[in-house]
Design an enzyme around this catalytic site. Structure first.
Site, PDB file in Angstrom:
ATOM      1  N   GLU A   1       3.524  21.983  23.050  1.00 51.10           N
ATOM      2  CA  GLU A   1       4.291  21.365  24.131  1.00 51.10           C
ATOM      3  C   GLU A   1       3.995  22.012  25.487  1.00 51.10           C
ATOM      4  O   GLU A   1       4.793  21.926  26.410  1.00 51.10           O
ATOM      5  CB  GLU A   1       5.781  21.435  23.807  1.00 51.10           C
TER       6      GLU A   1
ATOM      7  N   SER B   1       9.386  17.325  21.015  1.00 47.45           N
ATOM      8  CA  SER B   1       8.709  16.286  21.795  1.00 47.45           C
ATOM      9  C   SER B   1       7.969  15.273  20.935  1.00 47.45           C
ATOM     10  O   SER B   1       7.016  14.641  21.383  1.00 47.45           O
ATOM     11  CB  SER B   1       7.730  16.901  22.808  1.00 47.45           C
TER      12      SER B   1
ATOM     13  N   SER C   1      13.049  13.156  32.019  1.00 44.01           N
ATOM     14  CA  SER C   1      13.681  13.698  30.812  1.00 44.01           C
ATOM     15  C   SER C   1      15.153  13.323  30.742  1.00 44.01           C
ATOM     16  O   SER C   1      15.847  13.210  31.765  1.00 44.01           O
ATOM     17  CB  SER C   1      13.538  15.218  30.771  1.00 44.01           C
TER      18      SER C   1
END
EC number: 6.3.2.4
Length: 359
Positions: free
Chosen positions: A17, A192, A327
């Site tokens: 990530e 993720s 996000s």
């Protein structure tokens, strides 16, 4: 004028990530109150080297989420463990060190969200944004998260845990005996949606398991849940608060990495989600219960499925959720009346408050 609080912003890191972390850091740098905070930018390369980036160009290809990378022309540094609280030492003799007031790790996945950096902060005697060692480690491991939530009486999707050292063809039959297709296969310690696959038959299941084992030695095979995908953000320490609820309406087969961070058309976000007042309250109470069951601190995002009969089934808990401009965690708080900048301020204050309370 009072002295600025020196915030060591940690980003990048060794996990898969890495690029998500760079995007999160870029967003935080743009939003933080520079009149109150002095940001010390500490980029961690994909092989684990810590770099103090004092130049204006922190990122290469900073506007492209697919190719963004860390500027590596910077001074190597290390965080010192010991009595000198939060001392950041440069590894080059002629360079001066920094005394940090608080560490803000915006590191997603292993080597950052899993208790590793949290333990280092504790040894270095410095406040650290987010949960501590235990909560971070448990929250990162989907297997242990589910076990603790089940013990607390909180519903999770039925699952089977597999380990690469003991995996055999017989496990495929065991999965098919227990679940109907489709199923979801996930690395236990990754976020993720990296390494996550949806499998609709045995061939896809075998391929999904092979992919997941590339990212972790332990994985989960989960029963497919039919329901709405809802998320709730939690903020606080001893008296956590829950945000409004957001709904992810995926425009692809499932909400994967590309839909989350690259393809702006990968999903539609409904903020706030269209839910009844009673369901909203139930979701918020459940999210806080999850936060408290895992003994989280500072922040967490709770992802869940809600079935047609309003059963809440927890999917995942993120103790250091994404902080990019798209996000869900900051968006949920913005929809709740707390701006991105104020959210950063609150998180730093919570970290300092928790550190002082422990002392």
């Amino acid at each position: 004028m009072s002295k600025k609080i020196k915030v060591g912003l940690l980003f990048g890191g060794r996990s898969a990530e890495h690029q998500v972390s760079l995007q999160s850091a870029k967003s935080i740098m743009a939003a933080i109150d520079n009149d109150k905070y002095e940001v010390v930018k500490i980029g961690i390369t994909s092989d684990g080297k810590w770099l103090l980036n004092e130049s204006a160009e922190t990122f290469i290809n900073g506007d492209d989420p697919e190719t963004i990378s860390l500027q590596t022309e910077a001074l190597p540094v290390t965080l010192v463990a010991g009595d000198q609280s939060g001392e950041l030492q440069c590894l080059e003799a002629e360079a001066a060190g920094n005394q940090l007031d608080v560490l803000f790790p915006i590191l997603h996945g292993p080597y950052g969200e899993d208790g590793s950096v949290q333990g280092l902060a504790k040894l270095a005697n410095i406040p650290c944004v987010g949960s501590g060692i235990l909560s971070s480690a448990v929250g990162m491991d989907k297997d242990f998260t589910k076990r603790i939530l089940m013990q607390a009486g909180i519903d999770v999707a039925d699952f089977i845990t597999l380990r690469d050292s003991r995996f055999s063809e017989a496990d495929l039959q065991r999965i098919e005996d227990r679940f109907s297709y489709p199923v979801f296969v996930k690395p236990a310690n990754m976020g993720s949606s990296i390494g996550v696959s949806k499998a609709a038959n045995r061939s896809e299941l075998a391929a999904a398991i092979d992919l997941a084992f590339r990212f972790d030695r332990k994985l989960l095979v989960e029963k497919g849940i039919v329901g709405r995908e809802l998320e709730c953000a939690v903020l606080g320490n001893d008296f956590p608060e829950a945000s409004v609820v957001g709904e992810i309406i995926s425009n692809v087969s499932f909400y994967d990495y590309k839909a989350k961070y690259i393809d702006e058309n990968g999903a539609t976000l409904s903020l706030p989600a269209k839910v009844s007042d009673s369901l909203l309250e139930k979701i918020q109470q459940t999210s806080i219960a999850v936060f408290e069951a895992l003994e989280c601190r500072g922040l967490a995002r709770v992802d869940m499925f809600v079935t047609d009969d309003e059963q809440i089934i927890i999917n995942e808990v993120n103790t250091l959720p994404g902080f990019t401009k798209i996000s869900m965690y900051p968006k949920l708080w913005e929809a709740s009346g707390l701006s991105y900048s104020d959210l950063i301020d609150r998180l730093i204050s919570l970290a300092i408050e928790d550190f002082q309370g422990q002392r």
